[in-house]
Design a protein around this motif. Structure first.
Motif, PDB file in Angstrom:
ATOM      1  N   PHE A 159      37.309  32.754  38.414  1.00  0.00           N
ATOM      2  CA  PHE A 159      37.347  31.162  38.142  1.00  0.00           C
ATOM      3  C   PHE A 159      39.508  31.445  38.360  1.00  0.00           C
ATOM      4  CE2 PHE A 159      33.914  33.038  35.855  1.00  0.00           C
ATOM      5  CZ  PHE A 159      33.129  30.965  36.395  1.00  0.00           C
ATOM      6  N   ALA A 160      39.676  30.429  38.260  1.00  0.00           N
ATOM      7  CA  ALA A 160      40.747  29.504  38.797  1.00  0.00           C
ATOM      8  C   ALA A 160      41.255  28.511  37.816  1.00  0.00           C
ATOM      9  CB  ALA A 160      41.235  29.130  40.258  1.00  0.00           C
ATOM     10  N   ALA A 161      42.520  27.596  38.260  1.00  0.00           N
ATOM     11  CA  ALA A 161      42.345  26.160  37.833  1.00  0.00           C
ATOM     12  C   ALA A 161      41.559  25.206  38.529  1.00  0.00           C
ATOM     13  CB  ALA A 161      44.034  25.899  37.670  1.00  0.00           C
ATOM     14  N   PRO A 162      40.916  23.817  38.335  1.00  0.00           N
ATOM     15  CA  PRO A 162      41.199  23.326  39.163  1.00  0.00           C
ATOM     16  C   PRO A 162      42.253  22.777  40.408  1.00  0.00           C
ATOM     17  CG  PRO A 162      40.861  22.160  37.047  1.00  0.00           C
ATOM     18  CD  PRO A 162      41.325  23.678  37.041  1.00  0.00           C
ATOM     19  N   TYR A 207      34.955  36.011  44.987  1.00  0.00           N
ATOM     20  CA  TYR A 207      34.545  37.032  44.151  1.00  0.00           C
ATOM     21  C   TYR A 207      35.359  37.830  44.030  1.00  0.00           C
ATOM     22  CZ  TYR A 207      29.653  34.989  43.871  1.00  0.00           C
ATOM     23  OH  TYR A 207      28.839  33.961  43.797  1.00  0.00           O
ATOM     24  N   ARG A 208      35.179  39.344  42.426  1.00  0.00           N
ATOM     25  CA  ARG A 208      35.753  40.501  42.557  1.00  0.00           C
ATOM     26  C   ARG A 208      35.043  41.309  42.938  1.00  0.00           C
ATOM     27  NH1 ARG A 208      40.681  39.323  40.633  1.00  0.00           N
ATOM     28  NH2 ARG A 208      41.188  38.599  42.692  1.00  0.00           N
ATOM     29  N   CYS A 209      35.044  42.520  43.291  1.00  0.00           N
ATOM     30  CA  CYS A 209      34.500  43.758  42.783  1.00  0.00           C
ATOM     31  C   CYS A 209      35.347  45.082  41.807  1.00  0.00           C
ATOM     32  CB  CYS A 209      34.179  45.068  44.097  1.00  0.00           C
ATOM     33  SG  CYS A 209      33.522  46.034  43.719  1.00  0.00           S
ATOM     34  N   LYS A 210      34.840  44.722  40.574  1.00  0.00           N
ATOM     35  CA  LYS A 210      35.409  45.752  39.666  1.00  0.00           C
ATOM     36  C   LYS A 210      35.812  47.302  39.783  1.00  0.00           C
ATOM     37  CE  LYS A 210      35.023  43.347  35.571  1.00  0.00           C
ATOM     38  NZ  LYS A 210      34.655  43.472  34.277  1.00  0.00           N
ATOM     39  N   ASN A 211      35.017  47.841  41.170  1.00  0.00           N
ATOM     40  CA  ASN A 211      35.206  48.972  41.341  1.00  0.00           C
ATOM     41  C   ASN A 211      36.231  49.460  42.756  1.00  0.00           C
ATOM     42  OD1 ASN A 211      34.243  51.838  41.712  1.00  0.00           O
ATOM     43  ND2 ASN A 211      33.302  51.580  43.545  1.00  0.00           N
ATOM     44  N   CYS A 212      36.457  48.405  43.261  1.00  0.00           N
ATOM     45  CA  CYS A 212      37.221  49.338  45.038  1.00  0.00           C
ATOM     46  C   CYS A 212      37.937  47.821  44.589  1.00  0.00           C
ATOM     47  CB  CYS A 212      36.177  49.031  45.855  1.00  0.00           C
ATOM     48  SG  CYS A 212      35.225  47.462  46.259  1.00  0.00           S
ATOM     49  N   ASN A 213      38.201  46.544  43.865  1.00  0.00           N
ATOM     50  CA  ASN A 213      38.580  45.492  43.865  1.00  0.00           C
ATOM     51  C   ASN A 213      39.287  44.966  44.924  1.00  0.00           C
ATOM     52  OD1 ASN A 213      39.995  45.781  41.391  1.00  0.00           O
ATOM     53  ND2 ASN A 213      41.344  47.618  42.337  1.00  0.00           N
ATOM     54  N   TYR A 214      37.697  44.572  46.092  1.00  0.00           N
ATOM     55  CA  TYR A 214      37.655  43.797  47.129  1.00  0.00           C
ATOM     56  C   TYR A 214      37.282  42.726  46.741  1.00  0.00           C
ATOM     57  CZ  TYR A 214      35.352  42.419  51.543  1.00  0.00           C
ATOM     58  OH  TYR A 214      35.220  41.760  52.631  1.00  0.00           O
TER      59      TYR A 214
END
Length: 61
Positions: free
Chosen positions: A41-44, A6-13
């Protein structure tokens, strides 16, 4: 149990969570408390290389 990134759009955590398929996705950032968290999401991680993986690679029947 699958691990989700996961990544936070607010603080980029960036953080990961182990969750069951039936668990709700994380929406609140554990660092800043905002509801700006999105799954990354990343490549398999599996790659099929070489011959034998496609219908055209098999011999004549």
């Amino acid at each position: 149990m699958p691990t989700y990134h996961y990544r936070c759009k607010n603080c980029n955590y960036d953080f990961t969570e182990q969750q069951s398929f039936s668990d709700d996705p994380v929406t609140v950032c554990p660092k800043c408390g905002e509801e700006q968290v999105r799954k990354v999401f990343a490549a398999p991680s599996i790659e099929f290389k070489g011959s034998g993986f496609y219908r055209t690679d098999s011999g004549k029947h």
